[in-house]
Design an enzyme around this catalytic site. Sequence first.
Site, PDB file in Angstrom:
ATOM      1  N   ASP A 215      37.787  38.868  27.743  1.00 22.97           N
ATOM      2  CA  ASP A 215      36.193  39.232  28.372  1.00 22.97           C
ATOM      3  C   ASP A 215      36.719  40.323  29.436  1.00 22.97           C
ATOM      4  O   ASP A 215      37.708  41.126  29.137  1.00 22.97           O
ATOM      5  CB  ASP A 215      35.944  37.975  29.113  1.00 22.97           C
ATOM      6  N   HIS A 310      31.212  39.119  34.239  1.00 26.24           N
ATOM      7  CA  HIS A 310      30.837  38.322  33.153  1.00 26.24           C
ATOM      8  C   HIS A 310      32.101  37.511  32.683  1.00 26.24           C
ATOM      9  O   HIS A 310      32.008  36.301  32.319  1.00 26.24           O
ATOM     10  CB  HIS A 310      30.618  39.335  32.063  1.00 26.24           C
ATOM     11  N   SER A 636      26.656  34.111  25.300  1.00 26.15           N
ATOM     12  CA  SER A 636      27.982  34.461  25.945  1.00 26.15           C
ATOM     13  C   SER A 636      28.115  33.191  26.952  1.00 26.15           C
ATOM     14  O   SER A 636      29.332  32.556  27.421  1.00 26.15           O
ATOM     15  CB  SER A 636      28.108  35.598  27.182  1.00 26.15           C
TER      16      SER A 636
END
Length: 1022
Positions: A215, A310, A636
């Site tokens: 990520d 994220h 996600s």
Amino acid sequence: RPPPRCPRRGRRLLAIATTGLLLAAAPAAAVAAPPVVEPAAPGTAAGPYSDGRYVVVLAGDPVAKADGSTAAEPKLKSAPGGGVDVTQRAAQDYRRTLLKTQEDVARTVGARPTQQYTVALNGFAAQLTAAQAQELAGTPGVLAVTKDVLRHPTAGSATGATGAAAQPAAAAPATGSGTAATTADYLGLTGPDGVWSGLGGAAGAGRGVVVADLDTGLWPEHPSVAGRPLGTAPAAGDEFSPYRTASGQVRMAKNDGGTFTGTCETGDDWDAADCTTKVVGARVFSTGFTAGNGPLAETEPASARDTDGHGTHTATTAVGLSGVRATVDGADFGETTGVAPAAALAVYKVCWTAASGDAGCANSDLVAAIDAAVADNVDVINFSIGGGAATDVVDPVELAFLSAASAGIFVSASAGNSGPGASTLDHASPWLTTVGAATSVLREGTVRLGDGRRFVGASFNVTPLPRSPLALSTAVAAPGAKAADAQLCLAGSLDPAKAAGRIVVCDRGGNGRVEKSAEVERAGGVGMVLVNPTENSLDADQHHVPTVHLDTAAGEAVKAHARKKGATASLELGNTTGRATPTPQIGGFSSRGPTFVNDGDVLKPDVAAPGVSVLAGYSPEASISGDLFAPLSGTSMSAPHVTGLAALHLTAHPQWSPMAVKSALMTTARDLVGADGAPARDPFAGGAGFVDPTRMLEPGLVYDSGPLEWLQYLEGSGVDTGTGVEAVDPSDLNQPSIAVGDLAGTRTVTRSVTATTSGLYYGTASVPGFDVKVSPSLLVMTAGQTKRFTVTLTRTSAPLERWATGSLTWKGADRTVRSPIALFPETVAAPGEVALTGASGSQDVTVTAGLTGRLDLTAAGLAAGRSATGSAATGKETKTRVEVPQGTVLSRFDVVADDRAADLDMVLYRVQGGQEVPVASSGTAAADERVTTLLEPGTYVVGVTTFAAAPGKTSAGYRLTDFQVPATGGAGSFTASPDPLPVRLAREATYTLSWKGLDPAKQYLGAVFYGQSRIPTVVSVG
């Protein structure tokens, strides 16, 4: 819609064919079949090639798959407990051999590898010219040459532009969840009877398991990933404690008997102390990204540190520590936790932001990270990254994941955020677990109108907003602003003189959701009602002013009220309507199947998990208010929930295979619900259903598969793997779902199950409009035993050319093992092409019917071919313009080389707005090429490239012939009789093609269409 199965032999063995008949195999769920043909994108399989970075895949197994099956590779010993041991001498020698071979192959075209892969993939990345890429694609031993494209995390940014969502302080209890405050509570993980209690509590939930997160990195100081400093030896009394070796590596014994060996790479704002007993690895992969996008942005650390947020969110969702208190913008949201709080975390930073503003994750870097994660011997990989609707299961990333799964690593991948449209799903490979997003813990607020009506929506409000004037954004538009801009509350579109003190109603779309509230705040508005103009998800973002996000119907009611003179509204905390919002509902943004990568024969997504308004860790540098927590929505967010559940599963069953864990998650899943609370069993939206951890550890039966079955599946999908394994129809791949994308009357599929619990299991199945028989319908099983069974599916009344769905259930004494079924009943199974000869004659054609009754036959054509000659120098492209007239139902383009020793390639372009847009291509190793397809009327260009001229020549001549088949008015006489054709379900029937009045010196093309089906039999004459 991809081409039908068509093995691609010769060079580019792992490329899905784009030659032959490019016809739609099946339509979107619950809709009639659309017109034929939407060919696979050129450049991924057969060209065209352009200058740029490429990932080149070579023949020969990587280390993770080397099993000694060929003389060129050793039988590498697996690491204890599974995985691969790259430290052994044989593995090191084999890796050196692969590296040298890769360098030799690159050298043949004058290229140099910039990244090399040996563990999860045998290949390399390199900067290539178009000519070099073309030449490599035809080099023996090269399986695929694919462009190094960018993928992206499958969640929106904190601005709410695509998928970010936030959550309010007060949340209404989710249906059936009691007083669930976190997704862990909602999933039944916590409490004295929760899943964790059987694993040693939160301190044991995931212990001895290593989760890799590919990520944007991690904020290492985050309290959800706090750990102790690493020692130089395992801690006394803790067999799974990580430690730092003298060489600086991080080692950790795992509960499967293996050893994780990681690396703690230092860099900008990341030093060795940032790796701890919780964060056991930190690696960065940016070579491909920076090569294609330039230097990193000043705000992007050249280290594993996360400034995007994220990666921290996905990591803490999966393995964040329990009992960590979350505050957002000063509001206390209570304690948070990850799904597997005792699992260790290895960070692989693969997504970046460039100084140019470009952001994403390069394929070449993703493969490098997967290669490293497999070598490091992780247990689970989280992949919350996507590239849009899946077009290929054999791209480098998917192939690397095949090796990871072969090494015993469970991979959880996000389904994508392109819903609710059909066939938008990413990650269609069966060796992955593809996860859709659903609601769980609700974050709601209520709009109360001045007339007393209340409407509930998504909200992150922490304080109520008292009654205030209510106005449409168009009514408070700035002077000179376009009404359309004001409707969307674009920056600068509102007038402070009109908006001050008001609650403003804004439409979703055009800009980020949070950008709309920023505009309302700038104009002096005190609150916002955000409305979906069309059906979409509801997202509770962290807005600049108090906001409630409403669905379309509620939004129209609020808009109607806002048009009244003196309209007012207030924004209340939580759901005050008195009507609870049912959960779990699939998120509107969650991408859907069916996926036609495998002709609809593999059902995706696999499961759904919490993915709407999930509160988890975040990077303070990305937060609006500098917080360590933020709510986000997206697949996600759902993928790391399944990642954490897999870690829990491997805590209890460390030797289970990735597919056994996937099966357990799928067959124990519970129903999703609709807005009315009724069960919503749509396997194309939620797969097998919403994960139920309370049942997953003891599923009763599991459907397992491994590398051999996956290779057989690839062969059955029309992919030449170069292994020589027998092809198996993808519908027969042993997975816990059944899908048949081309069912003509009847089909029998085979499955096998392995018992985890002894007992009697009774099998039943139901699909509306089908007669379904399970044989045997009773399985007497002892734990560890495997038995096969068949499911025969026969259409009775199901509408043709539309998907039908149902389920298969095995019931034991205290176990229910349920699998989803999806079937596409075809009108007919007919030959793809029939060749006729002579100026006149007749020929019988036999088909298998999908119905009983009368089948309409429509003969189209015949069309005479139009020929032109040309010549192309080696490596050069010669173009010919072709018109496709109105009324054309089928087009064909044939390129025939003058010299049979030449090798030509063809690309078909559509001329749009002065640009030539590639729409189809054919690039076999043969001298001739062909594309058959249905095209929109217009101007097209056929590009012919000489891949290789005959020996001693520098160019190749050719003849290009195109056929444009009209619906009516073709050459001569062409009929199919009898019309209609009497048919019986699943039985063969024969009709006769007759033709006359043709010129024997010419070639002709026609087609026969069947009833509702848009997939014809192509008829060639001459």
